[in-house]
Design a protein around this motif. Structure first.
Motif, PDB file in Angstrom:
ATOM      1  N   PRO A 100       0.810  -1.228   0.000  1.00  0.00           N
ATOM      2  CA  PRO A 100       0.000   0.000   0.000  1.00  0.00           C
ATOM      3  C   PRO A 100       0.839   1.272   0.000  1.00  0.00           C
ATOM      4  O   PRO A 100       0.432   2.281  -0.570  1.00  0.00           O
ATOM      5  CB  PRO A 100      -0.844  -0.114   1.276  1.00  0.00           C
ATOM      6  N   TRP A 103       1.969   1.763  -3.589  1.00  0.00           N
ATOM      7  CA  TRP A 103       0.804   2.183  -4.364  1.00  0.00           C
ATOM      8  C   TRP A 103       0.479   3.650  -4.095  1.00  0.00           C
ATOM      9  O   TRP A 103       0.210   4.424  -5.012  1.00  0.00           O
ATOM     10  CB  TRP A 103      -0.401   1.292  -4.045  1.00  0.00           C
ATOM     11  N   ARG A 104       0.540   4.055  -2.847  1.00  0.00           N
ATOM     12  CA  ARG A 104       0.244   5.438  -2.474  1.00  0.00           C
ATOM     13  C   ARG A 104       1.258   6.406  -3.080  1.00  0.00           C
ATOM     14  O   ARG A 104       0.904   7.470  -3.584  1.00  0.00           O
ATOM     15  CB  ARG A 104       0.220   5.566  -0.948  1.00  0.00           C
ATOM     16  N   LYS A 108      -0.867   8.430  -5.587  1.00  0.00           N
ATOM     17  CA  LYS A 108      -1.320   9.629  -4.847  1.00  0.00           C
ATOM     18  C   LYS A 108      -2.807   9.561  -4.514  1.00  0.00           C
ATOM     19  O   LYS A 108      -3.473  10.569  -4.360  1.00  0.00           O
ATOM     20  CB  LYS A 108      -1.027  10.914  -5.625  1.00  0.00           C
ATOM     21  N   LYS A 109      -3.349   8.330  -4.405  1.00  0.00           N
ATOM     22  CA  LYS A 109      -4.776   8.153  -4.130  1.00  0.00           C
ATOM     23  C   LYS A 109      -4.973   7.356  -2.846  1.00  0.00           C
ATOM     24  O   LYS A 109      -4.085   6.683  -2.374  1.00  0.00           O
ATOM     25  CB  LYS A 109      -5.449   7.411  -5.285  1.00  0.00           C
ATOM     26  N   GLU A 111      -5.452   7.927   0.461  1.00  0.00           N
ATOM     27  CA  GLU A 111      -4.555   8.139   1.596  1.00  0.00           C
ATOM     28  C   GLU A 111      -5.000   7.354   2.828  1.00  0.00           C
ATOM     29  O   GLU A 111      -4.184   6.697   3.479  1.00  0.00           O
ATOM     30  CB  GLU A 111      -4.487   9.630   1.936  1.00  0.00           C
ATOM     31  N   THR A 114      -4.706   3.455   2.292  1.00  0.00           N
ATOM     32  CA  THR A 114      -3.323   2.989   2.292  1.00  0.00           C
ATOM     33  C   THR A 114      -2.697   3.113   3.676  1.00  0.00           C
ATOM     34  O   THR A 114      -1.919   2.258   4.085  1.00  0.00           O
ATOM     35  CB  THR A 114      -2.465   3.710   1.240  1.00  0.00           C
TER      36      THR A 114
END
Length: 177
Positions: A100, A103-104, A108-109, A111, A114
């Protein structure tokens, strides 16, 4: 104290009641999902930045409790039931912890999702490596002693040089802007 209680709770469920780790892990996962669902349903957020009321704080501490129970059960399940051992379990949870976060960083999605996904993995990750390291202190694995000493060294290094890590010069104070 809640970390100790959550860990003891998971271990006690297995040892005293004889409930398998996979069942207690599933139970804690369900409790965690129910807690998140109720928290979000009532408060409209799961953000740790918005824990500004007693009720939100209660949801937060229940999350922490269930996370420690879940993490202890998962870590013990992979280490002892699946016979991966503590070191292999630690690396497995390190990968799950990193997913996560990576991925974050790139998306940038999500928050909050994650954050909580990574947070939930901190318990089995930390417990697995801590168990591996502690076995070295009892003579079962000499590498664990080295890992323990390296950890202590790094903690001391960070503590002694915190001012430089924070960018604070001598005789300078931190002020909020």
């Amino acid at each position: 104290m809640i970390a100790i209680f959550g860990t003891m709770l998971a271990d006690s469920i297995h040892i005293a009641l004889g409930i398998p780790y996979e069942i207690s892990a599933l139970g804690f996962a369900i409790l965690l999902i129910v807690n998140f669902s109720i928290w979000y349903g009532i408060e409209g957020t799961l953000s740790v930045h918005e824990i500004t009321t007693r009720r939100r704080e209660l949801f937060y501490w229940l999350t922490i409790l269930f996370t420690f129970g879940l993490g202890t059960a998962l870590g013990d399940y992979t280490s002892h039931v699946l016979n991966w051992g503590t070191l292999n379990s630690g690396f497995f949870f390190l990968i799950l912890f990193a997913i996560p976060i990576i991925w974050r960083v790139f998306s940038k999605k999500a928050e909050i999702l994650t954050f909580w996904s990574a947070y939930v993995m901190t318990r089995p990750l930390g417990a697995s490596f801590a168990d591996w390291g502690s076995y070295g202190l009892y003579g079962h694995n000499p590498e664990g002693v080295g890992f323990f000493l390296l950890t202590i060294f790094l903690i001391l290094l960070i503590a002694l040089s915190a001012k430089s890590f924070l960018g604070i010069k001598r005789n300078e104070t931190v002020t909020s802007q």
